[in-house]
Design an enzyme around this catalytic site. Structure first.
Site, PDB file in Angstrom:
ATOM      1  N   LYS A  78       0.855  -1.187   0.000  1.00 25.88           N
ATOM      2  CA  LYS A  78       0.000   0.000   0.000  1.00 25.88           C
ATOM      3  C   LYS A  78       0.891   1.237   0.000  1.00 25.88           C
ATOM      4  O   LYS A  78       1.931   1.253   0.668  1.00 25.88           O
ATOM      5  CB  LYS A  78      -0.857   0.002   1.283  1.00 25.88           C
ATOM      6  CG  LYS A  78      -2.110   0.826   1.174  1.00 25.88           C
ATOM      7  CD  LYS A  78      -3.283   0.011   0.693  1.00 25.88           C
ATOM      8  CE  LYS A  78      -4.530   0.847   0.605  1.00 25.88           C
ATOM      9  NZ  LYS A  78      -5.677   0.100   0.125  1.00 25.88           N
ATOM     10  N   GLY A 178     -22.543   5.089   4.648  1.00 26.94           N
ATOM     11  CA  GLY A 178     -21.610   5.679   3.688  1.00 26.94           C
ATOM     12  C   GLY A 178     -22.088   5.478   2.264  1.00 26.94           C
ATOM     13  O   GLY A 178     -22.245   4.351   1.797  1.00 26.94           O
ATOM     14  N   GLY A 180     -20.636   6.714  -0.653  1.00 28.76           N
ATOM     15  CA  GLY A 180     -19.601   7.185  -1.571  1.00 28.76           C
ATOM     16  C   GLY A 180     -19.594   6.336  -2.831  1.00 28.76           C
ATOM     17  O   GLY A 180     -20.620   5.787  -3.243  1.00 28.76           O
ATOM     18  N   ASN A 181     -18.412   6.205  -3.423  1.00 29.91           N
ATOM     19  CA  ASN A 181     -18.302   5.474  -4.692  1.00 29.91           C
ATOM     20  C   ASN A 181     -18.845   4.061  -4.592  1.00 29.91           C
ATOM     21  O   ASN A 181     -19.574   3.600  -5.469  1.00 29.91           O
ATOM     22  CB  ASN A 181     -16.832   5.419  -5.122  1.00 29.91           C
ATOM     23  CG  ASN A 181     -16.321   6.801  -5.483  1.00 29.91           C
ATOM     24  OD1 ASN A 181     -17.031   7.601  -6.063  1.00 29.91           O
ATOM     25  ND2 ASN A 181     -15.088   7.082  -5.118  1.00 29.91           N
ATOM     26  N   VAL A 182     -18.503   3.359  -3.515  1.00 30.06           N
ATOM     27  CA  VAL A 182     -18.950   1.967  -3.385  1.00 30.06           C
ATOM     28  C   VAL A 182     -20.363   1.898  -2.800  1.00 30.06           C
ATOM     29  O   VAL A 182     -21.232   1.191  -3.327  1.00 30.06           O
ATOM     30  CB  VAL A 182     -17.984   1.150  -2.506  1.00 30.06           C
ATOM     31  CG1 VAL A 182     -18.457  -0.294  -2.394  1.00 30.06           C
ATOM     32  CG2 VAL A 182     -16.571   1.191  -3.059  1.00 30.06           C
ATOM     33  N   TYR A 184     -22.891   3.927  -2.708  1.00 34.14           N
ATOM     34  CA  TYR A 184     -24.006   4.338  -3.562  1.00 34.14           C
ATOM     35  C   TYR A 184     -24.278   3.285  -4.650  1.00 34.14           C
ATOM     36  O   TYR A 184     -25.434   2.935  -4.923  1.00 34.14           O
ATOM     37  CB  TYR A 184     -23.729   5.706  -4.195  1.00 34.14           C
ATOM     38  CG  TYR A 184     -25.003   6.421  -4.592  1.00 34.14           C
ATOM     39  CD1 TYR A 184     -25.711   7.183  -3.667  1.00 34.14           C
ATOM     40  CD2 TYR A 184     -25.526   6.287  -5.875  1.00 34.14           C
ATOM     41  CE1 TYR A 184     -26.896   7.807  -4.010  1.00 34.14           C
ATOM     42  CE2 TYR A 184     -26.721   6.904  -6.227  1.00 34.14           C
ATOM     43  CZ  TYR A 184     -27.391   7.676  -5.295  1.00 34.14           C
ATOM     44  OH  TYR A 184     -28.580   8.285  -5.636  1.00 34.14           O
TER      45      TYR A 184
HETATM   46  P1  NAI Z   1     -15.728   7.267  -0.562  1.00 27.84           P
HETATM   47  O1  NAI Z   1     -14.800   8.219   0.075  1.00 27.84           O
HETATM   48  O2  NAI Z   1     -16.163   7.488  -1.978  1.00 27.84           O
HETATM   49  O3  NAI Z   1     -17.079   7.141   0.298  1.00 27.84           O
HETATM   50  C1  NAI Z   1     -17.141   7.152   1.689  1.00 27.84           C
HETATM   51  C2  NAI Z   1     -18.471   7.810   2.071  1.00 27.84           C
HETATM   52  O4  NAI Z   1     -18.674   7.634   3.473  1.00 27.84           O
HETATM   53  C3  NAI Z   1     -18.505   9.315   1.795  1.00 27.84           C
HETATM   54  O5  NAI Z   1     -19.699   9.626   1.081  1.00 27.84           O
HETATM   55  C4  NAI Z   1     -18.505   9.945   3.193  1.00 27.84           C
HETATM   56  O6  NAI Z   1     -19.231  11.158   3.246  1.00 27.84           O
HETATM   57  C5  NAI Z   1     -19.196   8.845   3.998  1.00 27.84           C
HETATM   58  N1  NAI Z   1     -18.924   8.867   5.427  1.00 27.84           N
HETATM   59  C6  NAI Z   1     -17.773   9.166   6.083  1.00 27.84           C
HETATM   60  N2  NAI Z   1     -17.949   9.034   7.402  1.00 27.84           N
HETATM   61  C7  NAI Z   1     -19.220   8.612   7.601  1.00 27.84           C
HETATM   62  C8  NAI Z   1     -19.990   8.268   8.741  1.00 27.84           C
HETATM   63  N3  NAI Z   1     -19.479   8.323   9.982  1.00 27.84           N
HETATM   64  N4  NAI Z   1     -21.277   7.893   8.579  1.00 27.84           N
HETATM   65  C9  NAI Z   1     -21.804   7.833   7.337  1.00 27.84           C
HETATM   66  N5  NAI Z   1     -21.127   8.145   6.219  1.00 27.84           N
HETATM   67  C10 NAI Z   1     -19.853   8.519   6.348  1.00 27.84           C
HETATM   68  O7  NAI Z   1     -15.051   5.829  -0.391  1.00 27.84           O
HETATM   69  P2  NAI Z   1     -15.350   4.509  -1.220  1.00 27.84           P
HETATM   70  O8  NAI Z   1     -14.393   4.393  -2.347  1.00 27.84           O
HETATM   71  O9  NAI Z   1     -16.811   4.392  -1.482  1.00 27.84           O
HETATM   72  O10 NAI Z   1     -14.908   3.396  -0.160  1.00 27.84           O
HETATM   73  C11 NAI Z   1     -15.722   3.124   0.977  1.00 27.84           C
HETATM   74  C12 NAI Z   1     -14.985   2.134   1.884  1.00 27.84           C
HETATM   75  O11 NAI Z   1     -14.730   0.934   1.167  1.00 27.84           O
HETATM   76  C13 NAI Z   1     -13.622   2.645   2.378  1.00 27.84           C
HETATM   77  O12 NAI Z   1     -13.427   2.170   3.676  1.00 27.84           O
HETATM   78  C14 NAI Z   1     -12.633   1.977   1.426  1.00 27.84           C
HETATM   79  O13 NAI Z   1     -11.376   1.786   2.039  1.00 27.84           O
HETATM   80  C15 NAI Z   1     -13.328   0.652   1.175  1.00 27.84           C
HETATM   81  N6  NAI Z   1     -12.954   0.035  -0.092  1.00 27.84           N
HETATM   82  C16 NAI Z   1     -13.146   0.704  -1.263  1.00 27.84           C
HETATM   83  C17 NAI Z   1     -12.802   0.110  -2.469  1.00 27.84           C
HETATM   84  C18 NAI Z   1     -13.063   0.784  -3.774  1.00 27.84           C
HETATM   85  O14 NAI Z   1     -12.989   0.101  -4.832  1.00 27.84           O
HETATM   86  N7  NAI Z   1     -13.391   2.072  -3.804  1.00 27.84           N
HETATM   87  C19 NAI Z   1     -12.173  -1.238  -2.516  1.00 27.84           C
HETATM   88  C20 NAI Z   1     -12.112  -1.890  -1.207  1.00 27.84           C
HETATM   89  C21 NAI Z   1     -12.448  -1.250  -0.055  1.00 27.84           C
END
Ligand code: NAI
Length: 360
Positions: A78, A178, A180-182, A184
């Site tokens: 990482k 949450g 976010g990207n995943v 939603y």
């Molecule tokens: P992201 O940053 O796009 O989305 C995270 C979302 O969580 C944001 O909309 C944020 O506002 C929200 N958030 C933060 N704190 C919060 C809380 N206390 N309560 C409710 N919502 C909250 O991240 P992404 O890419 O969607 O990843 C989400 C998780 O999945 C992360 O932990 C990441 O490490 C993990 N992950 C992501 C992968 C990927 O392909 N993007 C692959 C494997 C794991």
């Protein structure tokens, strides 16, 4: 690609720095036993260099387990970068990061993670070929891994619901933390399968969007973990499942995307004692890294899809191992991953305590 033998001695933490663009951080390489270390590049504000380094090592170890259990010919690593204060030139910054990756001669392959995106990886690619998650033309494997992560979590969640509740998704309520990207993208898949959704995000606007698009009920972030539902899908931050939050849970299944959902390995045993089926995070969220691996190793889209669609089967193996050995599912996943990596289970403190976390 270099052999693991040729890269011996590279395992460890490598400082990277280029003051001319504000670049500072580390690349942590945990294991090269199965191939070059692969794992995303996280850019975040850390309080100090020690916490950045610890996060990198913990995440790199997690990538070794994730890649091994996903059946990928890749080790675990990482990159973690200290996000510069204020505005900075992202293109020059990520090109400099690419040069630092190039210096590792292929021992580490990078891609997106929290705080980085497809455009950043395109800048990295100006300086090195040891990068994936690049912009794609139609029909190619690559691009943003998030939709593939969401697909793997969706399949794992569906299998967990069938196993623990004997029901299909059109008969369950899922609480998604949450959006976010995943998160939603996961909501879109769950909504398409007929599941009812309860959602929370610190950004109220995205929660309202999910209400409008999926008929979701939104709650404030502080209420989500204790909301009555059938399934909890943590898709925001790590460490959300601890003694207090587990005591308050009102679900029978936990299955989500967030890395390192358990605050400590013992929390896996706590979930099991409460009768909650925990689908280990790195087993079900491997879809993104599988897609990244497919891009880097030149696999076809069909091959990538086949491997992502095998996530429920790997999850079943983990659950059956946990039942057979009487240990929590997280401990079973760690044990299986260690077997594949070829490491002794007492090599890391994480696994020590995970394997000690017997359910009864
Ligand atoms: P992201 O940053 O796009 O989305 C995270 C979302 O969580 C944001 O909309 C944020 O506002 C929200 N958030 C933060 N704190 C919060 C809380 N206390 N309560 C409710 N919502 C909250 O991240 P992404 O890419 O969607 O990843 C989400 C998780 O999945 C992360 O932990 C990441 O490490 C993990 N992950 C992501 C992968 C990927 O392909 N993007 C692959 C494997 C794991």
């Amino acid at each position: 690609m270099q052999s693991a033998f040729a890269m011996q001695g590279v395992e460890g933490v490598h400082e990277i720095s280029d003051p001319s663009v504000g670049l500072s951080g580390v690349v942590a390489i945990h294991s090269l036993r199965l191939g070059p270390a692969a794992g995303g590049c996280r850019m975040w504000r850390y309080a100090d260099a020690g916490s950045l380094r610890r996060d990198a090592q913990r995440l790199a170890e997690g990538m070794s387990y994730k890649n091994a259990l996903a059946g990928l010919p890749l080790g675990g690593g990482k990159a973690v970068l200290q996000r510069p204060e204020g505005d900075f030139d992202r293109a020059r910054y990520f090109e400099a990061f690419g040069r630092a990756i190039e210096d590792l001669c292929g021992a580490y392959v990078t891609a997106e993670d929290v705080g980085t995106n497809v455009a950043d990886m395109a800048c990295v690619a100006r300086a090195t070929t040891f990068v994936a998650g690049l912009p794609t033309l139609g029909g190619q494997v690559g691009g943003d891994p998030s939709p593939w992560t969401a697909r793997g979590v969706f399949l794992g969640l569906q299998a967990s619901v069938e196993r623990r509740l004997g029901r299909s998704l059109d008969d369950v309520a899922v609480a998604v933390q949450g959006l976010g990207n995943v998160g939603y993208a996961l909501c879109a898949l769950l909504h398409g399968a007929g599941a009812r959704l309860v959602v929370a995000d610190t950004c109220a606007e995205i929660a309202r969007k999910a209400e409008a698009e999926f008929g979701a009920i939104s709650v404030t972030p502080d209420r989500l973990l204790a909301t009555p539902a059938d399934v909890l899908a943590p898709c925001a931050l790590g460490g959300v499942l601890d003694e207090a939050s587990i005591a308050a849970l009102q679900v029978k299944v936990v299955c989500g995307a967030a890395n390192n959902q358990l605050a400590t390995p013992e929390d896996g045993a706590r979930l099991a004692r409460k009768g909650v089926l925990y689908a280990p995070d790195y087993v079900v969220n491997a879809g993104g890294i599988i897609n990244v691996a497919a891009e880097y190793l030149g696999w076809t889209p069909d091959e990538a899809a086949r491997r992502i669609d095998a996530i429920p089967q790997r999850l079943a193996e983990v659950i059956e191992t946990s039942e057979r050995l009487g240990i929590a599912t997280n401990a079973a996943a760690d044990a299986l991953a260690c077997e594949l990596i070829g490491g002794r289970q007492d090599e890391s403190s994480t696994q020590d305590s995970a394997l000690g976390a017997v359910v009864q």
